[in-house]
Design a protein around this motif. Structure first.
Motif, PDB file in Angstrom:
ATOM      1  N   PHE A  76       0.830  -1.211   0.000  1.00 50.04           N
ATOM      2  CA  PHE A  76       0.000   0.000   0.000  1.00 50.04           C
ATOM      3  C   PHE A  76       0.866   1.263   0.000  1.00 50.04           C
ATOM      4  CE2 PHE A  76      -3.335  -2.656   2.348  1.00 50.04           C
ATOM      5  CZ  PHE A  76      -3.968  -2.974   1.168  1.00 50.04           C
ATOM      6  N   SER A  77       2.043   1.161   0.614  1.00 54.49           N
ATOM      7  CA  SER A  77       2.894   2.346   0.726  1.00 54.49           C
ATOM      8  C   SER A  77       3.327   2.869  -0.623  1.00 54.49           C
ATOM      9  CB  SER A  77       4.146   2.014   1.520  1.00 54.49           C
ATOM     10  OG  SER A  77       3.837   1.930   2.854  1.00 54.49           O
ATOM     11  N   THR A  78       3.511   1.985  -1.587  1.00 56.30           N
ATOM     12  CA  THR A  78       4.014   2.454  -2.874  1.00 56.30           C
ATOM     13  C   THR A  78       2.864   2.763  -3.825  1.00 56.30           C
ATOM     14  OG1 THR A  78       4.337   0.143  -3.399  1.00 56.30           O
ATOM     15  CG2 THR A  78       6.270   1.387  -2.700  1.00 56.30           C
ATOM     16  N   ILE A  79       2.301   1.707  -4.397  1.00 55.40           N
ATOM     17  CA  ILE A  79       1.269   1.942  -5.420  1.00 55.40           C
ATOM     18  C   ILE A  79       0.011   2.527  -4.810  1.00 55.40           C
ATOM     19  CG2 ILE A  79      -0.093   0.856  -7.228  1.00 55.40           C
ATOM     20  CD1 ILE A  79       2.133  -1.216  -7.447  1.00 55.40           C
ATOM     21  N   GLY A  80      -0.373   2.038  -3.640  1.00 51.40           N
ATOM     22  CA  GLY A  80      -1.596   2.524  -3.013  1.00 51.40           C
ATOM     23  C   GLY A  80      -1.537   4.017  -2.741  1.00 51.40           C
ATOM     24  N   LEU A  81      -0.415   4.443  -2.192  1.00 49.43           N
ATOM     25  CA  LEU A  81      -0.262   5.859  -1.877  1.00 49.43           C
ATOM     26  C   LEU A  81      -0.255   6.694  -3.152  1.00 49.43           C
ATOM     27  CD1 LEU A  81       0.089   7.665   0.519  1.00 49.43           C
ATOM     28  CD2 LEU A  81       2.545   7.499   0.243  1.00 49.43           C
ATOM     29  N   VAL A 171      -1.843  17.403  -0.278  1.00 50.59           N
ATOM     30  CA  VAL A 171      -2.135  17.935  -1.614  1.00 50.59           C
ATOM     31  C   VAL A 171      -3.114  19.101  -1.549  1.00 50.59           C
ATOM     32  CG1 VAL A 171      -1.677  15.777  -2.838  1.00 50.59           C
ATOM     33  CG2 VAL A 171      -4.005  16.328  -2.190  1.00 50.59           C
ATOM     34  N   LEU A 172      -3.828  19.261  -0.445  1.00 57.07           N
ATOM     35  CA  LEU A 172      -4.771  20.393  -0.373  1.00 57.07           C
ATOM     36  C   LEU A 172      -4.054  21.745  -0.370  1.00 57.07           C
ATOM     37  CD1 LEU A 172      -7.497  19.137   2.135  1.00 57.07           C
ATOM     38  CD2 LEU A 172      -7.658  19.282  -0.328  1.00 57.07           C
ATOM     39  N   PRO A 173      -3.167  22.020   0.624  1.00 58.89           N
ATOM     40  CA  PRO A 173      -2.496  23.331   0.576  1.00 58.89           C
ATOM     41  C   PRO A 173      -1.569  23.461  -0.621  1.00 58.89           C
ATOM     42  CG  PRO A 173      -1.560  21.975   2.316  1.00 58.89           C
ATOM     43  CD  PRO A 173      -2.760  21.246   1.814  1.00 58.89           C
ATOM     44  N   LEU A 174      -0.911  22.351  -1.013  1.00 58.14           N
ATOM     45  CA  LEU A 174      -0.012  22.436  -2.166  1.00 58.14           C
ATOM     46  C   LEU A 174      -0.799  22.744  -3.432  1.00 58.14           C
ATOM     47  CD1 LEU A 174       2.336  19.454  -1.339  1.00 58.14           C
ATOM     48  CD2 LEU A 174       2.958  21.857  -1.377  1.00 58.14           C
ATOM     49  N   GLY A 175      -1.987  22.142  -3.532  1.00 59.05           N
ATOM     50  CA  GLY A 175      -2.822  22.393  -4.710  1.00 59.05           C
ATOM     51  C   GLY A 175      -3.338  23.819  -4.752  1.00 59.05           C
ATOM     52  N   ALA A 176      -3.395  24.468  -3.592  1.00 63.15           N
ATOM     53  CA  ALA A 176      -3.888  25.847  -3.577  1.00 63.15           C
ATOM     54  C   ALA A 176      -2.850  26.831  -4.085  1.00 63.15           C
ATOM     55  CB  ALA A 176      -4.329  26.239  -2.170  1.00 63.15           C
ATOM     56  N   VAL A 177      -1.584  26.382  -4.209  1.00 63.42           N
ATOM     57  CA  VAL A 177      -0.579  27.285  -4.774  1.00 63.42           C
ATOM     58  C   VAL A 177       0.047  26.741  -6.049  1.00 63.42           C
ATOM     59  CG1 VAL A 177       0.110  28.689  -2.808  1.00 63.42           C
ATOM     60  CG2 VAL A 177       0.982  26.390  -3.006  1.00 63.42           C
ATOM     61  N   LEU A 178       0.084  25.411  -6.190  1.00 56.81           N
ATOM     62  CA  LEU A 178       0.766  24.825  -7.349  1.00 56.81           C
ATOM     63  C   LEU A 178      -0.245  24.146  -8.266  1.00 56.81           C
ATOM     64  CD1 LEU A 178       3.592  23.070  -5.357  1.00 56.81           C
ATOM     65  CD2 LEU A 178       3.828  25.153  -6.679  1.00 56.81           C
ATOM     66  N   ALA A 182       2.463  18.913  -9.707  1.00 57.69           N
ATOM     67  CA  ALA A 182       3.521  19.392  -8.825  1.00 57.69           C
ATOM     68  C   ALA A 182       3.141  19.127  -7.376  1.00 57.69           C
ATOM     69  CB  ALA A 182       3.754  20.886  -9.037  1.00 57.69           C
ATOM     70  N   ALA A 183       1.866  19.379  -7.043  1.00 56.73           N
ATOM     71  CA  ALA A 183       1.393  19.139  -5.684  1.00 56.73           C
ATOM     72  C   ALA A 183       1.556  17.667  -5.321  1.00 56.73           C
ATOM     73  CB  ALA A 183      -0.058  19.573  -5.547  1.00 56.73           C
ATOM     74  N   ALA A 184       1.188  16.785  -6.250  1.00 55.11           N
ATOM     75  CA  ALA A 184       1.285  15.349  -5.994  1.00 55.11           C
ATOM     76  C   ALA A 184       2.730  14.950  -5.759  1.00 55.11           C
ATOM     77  CB  ALA A 184       0.708  14.577  -7.177  1.00 55.11           C
ATOM     78  N   PHE A 185       3.613  15.463  -6.625  1.00 57.49           N
ATOM     79  CA  PHE A 185       5.022  15.101  -6.539  1.00 57.49           C
ATOM     80  C   PHE A 185       5.609  15.536  -5.206  1.00 57.49           C
ATOM     81  CE2 PHE A 185       9.491  16.163  -7.227  1.00 57.49           C
ATOM     82  CZ  PHE A 185       9.957  14.922  -7.658  1.00 57.49           C
ATOM     83  N   GLY A 189       7.075  13.323  -2.237  1.00 58.23           N
ATOM     84  CA  GLY A 189       8.474  13.558  -1.896  1.00 58.23           C
ATOM     85  C   GLY A 189       8.652  13.814  -0.410  1.00 58.23           C
ATOM     86  N   THR A 190       7.727  14.612   0.155  1.00 57.71           N
ATOM     87  CA  THR A 190       7.795  14.897   1.589  1.00 57.71           C
ATOM     88  C   THR A 190       7.666  13.610   2.388  1.00 57.71           C
ATOM     89  OG1 THR A 190       6.634  16.920   1.061  1.00 57.71           O
ATOM     90  CG2 THR A 190       6.865  16.389   3.378  1.00 57.71           C
TER      91      THR A 190
END
Lengths: 258, 307
Positions: A76-81, A171-178, A182-185, A189-190
């Protein structure tokens, strides 16, 4: 509370109309079932492939039921996430990029109910898919490999759900600026960076929510340590993410291109 | 009737180093129709977005309702249509309208009822159950107007409602706006003067983020009405020399001289007409066309907007 429900219904309708309610649970179910089944049949697969001498194949021992469950989690950690983040990356970024946010935001004073509803809808999808996947894995492990300790599976699963939740929430705050990809990546990454750091420097990162995935696996094996600090850190990250996302969306409701 | 519905004062918006809106002030009367006119890039969209509460103004204030009682539910009393309205394409037209209505505070029952009403008003009955992804541009524009009206707002703000439409779609939207006049206050932006003249009582003309001219259309029309003579002659040297000499006449205020035509703004139409006809006859100018009339708002628009 009323705007929250209106948005929540809208998000759920969107998820089902865009078939997220089919493919995300399907991927999790498949991942969950594959692990016990492939573990169970591994000796036969090895023998059939013919290149492994039968003596070597006989040496292979089928792992215990709870360790099979623990390794399911790493699936789940890889493909699921990845699937969860990809399914969620456009909930905010997409509304900004296509401009649908423009019409919706003129109608509401606060963006908080909207963000809360988006988060709740993502969590609903995540929890249902993950529960389905875990249940599939547990059922086949129980049938093929051996009896399970249901309490350990449930508590490990719960801890793991917290881990999935905080990464998906990013992805919510990242999606609000990017933009969406990019938000997904960045959120993936984090997650990877925090997991790596807490693996390299375990004493420094006691509180790190990146430890949650490995801790969940330990809990499934029945050797659970206290997990309060990372869980609280994860919950805080989620709360802050939602508030930050609401604030950021109010500040820049439109992508520069639109 | 002259109650102010919205008044803005010294509204300014800066984005980085550019300032698309530079301190504009105007009022909207309840029940009126005001056109926000201006060329592309004049700051119309930015102004409307500020009025709709999408982006905060850098300076200045926006007052909704009458001057003293400032209420907070003004968002529920305005309807806004952006220049390129974007909908959730996976929803049907009717679903989108009732979703919008509910967001603006209508109860479930009322939202459905109002959605049906506005769908009929804009003529989308047949398509109301289809997904928005299958709508044409004109249908989307009409759905946009429907969503601006669904919560029974006092004021609707439309950003270029007809610019992207073909002549038939344009006609339909203009007729719709004409029917709405009086019921709701309308503020719409356009770069086509003709649209503004057709349905509006007032106009605000913006150029480069500033108000170049504002007021009632009828007042502006009489303010800018000036006697204009246009003359067209056969091509020829003598004719051309005569045309070029025209600007020196005492009754000519302004002259635009082209290859074989001239457009004169004159002080006294009677005297100018008599003098010119005499000259034409005396000099034997080969005349093609001689027209006396008045300048229109179009000329004013071109003059204010032009370089």
């Amino acid at each position: 509370m009323k705007p929250f429900w209106i948005y929540y219904q809208k998000e759920m309708l969107e998820a089902s109309r865009t078939y997220k309610w089919i493919w995300v649970p399907a991927v999790f179910l498949l991942l969950g079932i594959m692990q016990p089944v492939s573990t169970y049949y591994l000796p036969e697969i090895l023998t059939m492939s013919g290149e492994v001498p039968p003596e070597a194949a006989a040496l292979f021992t089928i792992p215990s039921a709870d360790s099979v469950m623990a390794s399911t989690l790493s699936q789940f950690s890889t493909i699921g996430l990845l699937v969860l983040v990809l399914a969620g990356m456009n909930t905010v970024a997409g509304e900004r990029a296509t401009g649908t946010a423009e019409l919706v935001l003129t109608r509401t004073v606060s963006t908080l109910p909207m963000m809360g509803a988006k988060w709740a809808a993502m969590m609903t999808l995540m929890l249902v898919s993950f529960a389905l996947g875990l249940a599939g894995a547990a059922y086949y492990t129980h049938q093929l490999i051996g009896p399970l300790e249901w309490g350990a599976v449930a508590s490990g699963g719960l801890l793991y759900a917290v881990w999935l939740a905080w990464i998906v929430t990013l992805v919510l705050p990242l999606g609000a600026v990017l933009r969406g990809p990019a938000a997904a990546f960045i959120s993936l990454g984090t997650a990877a960076a925090l997991s790596l750091l807490s693996g390299l420097l375990p004493s420094r990162f006691q509180w790190s929510p990146g430890r949650l995935s490995s801790m969940a696996a330990e809990w499934m094996l029945g050797a659970g340590a206290g997990a309060w600090a990372p869980v609280i850190a994860a919950l805080l990250i989620m709360l802050l993410s939602i508030i930050a996302a609401a604030g950021l969306l109010r500040r820049s409701p439109l992508s520069p291109q639109s | 009737m002259t109650e102010k519905l919205l008044s803005i004062h010294e509204l300014t918006k800066s984005i980085g180093s550019i300032t698309p809106v530079k301190g504009i002030s105007f009022d909207l009367k309840r029940g009126g129709c005001t056109a926000l006119l201006g060329p592309n890039g004049a700051g119309k969209t930015t102004t409307l977005r500020m009025l709709a509460g999408l982006i905060p103004p850098t300076r200045g204030e926006i007052k909704h309702g009458s001057a003293d009682k400032q209420t907070n539910d003004w968002r529920h009393r305005i309807g806004y249509l952006p220049q390129y309205p974007k909908f959730y394409s996976w929803m049907s037209g009717k679903e989108y309208l009732s979703f919008s209505a509910k967001l603006s505070g209508l109860s479930g029952q009322k939202a459905l009822q109002r959605s049906q009403e506005v769908i009929e008003m804009v003529g989308l009955q047949q398509a109301s159950k289809r997904r928005i992804s299958g709508y044409s541009g004109g249908m989307k524009q009409r759905l946009g107007i429907a969503q601006a009206l669904v919560h029974e707002p006092e004021l609707i703000m439309l950003d270029e409602p007809v610019s992207a439409l073909d002549p038939i779609g344009r006609r339909e939207v203009m007729d719709l706006l004409n029917r709405l006049r009086g019921e709701v206050t309308i503020l719409f932006s356009t770069h086509v003067l003709h649209d503004a003249e057709e349905i509006c009582d007032d106009m605000v003309l913006m150029v480069d983020g500033e108000i170049a001219e504002k007021g009632a259309l009828s007042e502006l029309r009489s303010k800018y009405r000036q006697p204009v003579l246009s003359i067209e002659v056969e091509p020829g040297e003598r004719e051309l020399a005569w045309l070029h000499g025209l600007s020196k006449r005492s009754f000519v205020q302004e002259a635009e001289v082209g290859k074989h035509r001239a457009k004169l703004t004159v002080t006294d139409m009677g005297a100018a007409r008599a003098a010119l006809i005499k000259e034409l006859a005396d000099n034997g100018i080969e005349l093609l066309r001689f027209e006396a009339g008045t300048s229109s708002l179009e000329d004013m628009f071109m003059k204010v907007v032009g370089p």
